[in-house]
Design a protein around this motif. Sequence first.
Motif, PDB file in Angstrom:
ATOM      1  N   LYS A   1      42.387  42.361  25.180  1.00 25.13           N
ATOM      2  CA  LYS A   1      42.480  43.261  26.335  1.00 25.13           C
ATOM      3  C   LYS A   1      41.560  42.832  27.465  1.00 25.13           C
ATOM      4  O   LYS A   1      41.898  42.986  28.643  1.00 25.13           O
ATOM      5  CB  LYS A   1      42.157  44.688  25.904  1.00 25.13           C
TER       6      LYS A   1
ATOM      7  N   ASN B   1      49.589  49.056  27.900  1.00 18.92           N
ATOM      8  CA  ASN B   1      49.073  49.401  26.577  1.00 18.92           C
ATOM      9  C   ASN B   1      50.074  49.167  25.453  1.00 18.92           C
ATOM     10  O   ASN B   1      49.844  49.544  24.305  1.00 18.92           O
ATOM     11  CB  ASN B   1      48.606  50.859  26.552  1.00 18.92           C
ATOM     12  N   TYR B   2      51.197  48.547  25.771  1.00 19.49           N
ATOM     13  CA  TYR B   2      52.208  48.280  24.741  1.00 19.49           C
ATOM     14  C   TYR B   2      52.790  46.904  25.006  1.00 19.49           C
ATOM     15  O   TYR B   2      53.211  46.604  26.129  1.00 19.49           O
ATOM     16  CB  TYR B   2      53.295  49.350  24.793  1.00 19.49           C
TER      17      TYR B   2
ATOM     18  N   ARG C   1      50.006  47.576  20.051  1.00 19.29           N
ATOM     19  CA  ARG C   1      49.496  48.535  21.025  1.00 19.29           C
ATOM     20  C   ARG C   1      48.055  48.195  21.339  1.00 19.29           C
ATOM     21  O   ARG C   1      47.389  47.496  20.576  1.00 19.29           O
ATOM     22  CB  ARG C   1      49.656  49.952  20.491  1.00 19.29           C
ATOM     23  N   SER C   2      47.562  48.736  22.431  1.00 21.45           N
ATOM     24  CA  SER C   2      46.261  48.290  22.946  1.00 21.45           C
ATOM     25  C   SER C   2      45.084  48.730  22.102  1.00 21.45           C
ATOM     26  O   SER C   2      43.959  48.280  22.338  1.00 21.45           O
ATOM     27  CB  SER C   2      46.068  48.771  24.383  1.00 21.45           C
ATOM     28  N   ASN C   3      45.315  49.567  21.106  1.00 16.50           N
ATOM     29  CA  ASN C   3      44.199  50.028  20.286  1.00 16.50           C
ATOM     30  C   ASN C   3      43.952  49.125  19.071  1.00 16.50           C
ATOM     31  O   ASN C   3      43.085  49.430  18.246  1.00 16.50           O
ATOM     32  CB  ASN C   3      44.418  51.474  19.842  1.00 16.50           C
ATOM     33  N   VAL C   4      44.737  48.034  18.955  1.00 17.17           N
ATOM     34  CA  VAL C   4      44.513  47.072  17.871  1.00 17.17           C
ATOM     35  C   VAL C   4      44.463  45.668  18.447  1.00 17.17           C
ATOM     36  O   VAL C   4      44.977  45.410  19.528  1.00 17.17           O
ATOM     37  CB  VAL C   4      45.600  47.157  16.777  1.00 17.17           C
TER      38      VAL C   4
END
Lengths: 113, 116
Positions: A68, A31-32, A51-54
């Motif tokens: 992802k 995730n990074y 990071r995995s949220n963007v």
Amino acid sequence: GENVEQHPSTLSVQEGDSAVIKCTYSDSASNYFPWYKQELGKRPQLIIDIRSNVGEKKDQRIAVTLNKTAKHFSLHITETQPEDSAVYFCAASSQDSGYALNFGKGTSLLVTP
Amino acid sequence: EAGVAQSPRYKIIEKRQSVAFWCNPISGHATLYWYQQILGQGPKLLIQFQNNGVVDDSQLPKDRFSAERLKGVDSTLKIQPAKLEDSAVYLCASSQGQFIMNTEAFFGQGTRLTVV
């Protein structure tokens, strides 16, 4: 464990052109995703991370994109300059690995004037 | 802020000899890593400490490599006996913490080991 593949191993571009380096990772829990630049004989230094949220992050001439689903991420350098010449490493980490960085083998970028 | 300090910068030893490397991380950084970087390759994790405890040493050749981080600050990495294939740059890195999201790892200048 995590396996990070990086391509190409060498890249030569003319000053002002763009450069793209691609990496794939195997652990879906990662995730990074940082990118490090290492000049000859010097320490690796962080240039950008995501990071995995963007899905994308930009910092002046440098951008990183993350897919992802396909488990790959890329470094984009625009308007390259001779001082961009260095070895670039991608890395991936996850909580499962204790956040230790797993590095790709590196891309040697040469920017010719 | 002061960076990660490593010593020595260079070391040449004969095979079967022993060698030790020292690392002083950035003040306050709980996590410390030792990486091995063979010429032309990416850094490979050898061992990771969180304070003075080992988090991951799965890739450390324990028959010849050892590492410790007494008091959760400085760390030493030892090789005994050294082999020719141990020739590499040994990089120490530190980061703020393990369990507060991923944080940037700061690298030292490294110790270049040549085994002859």
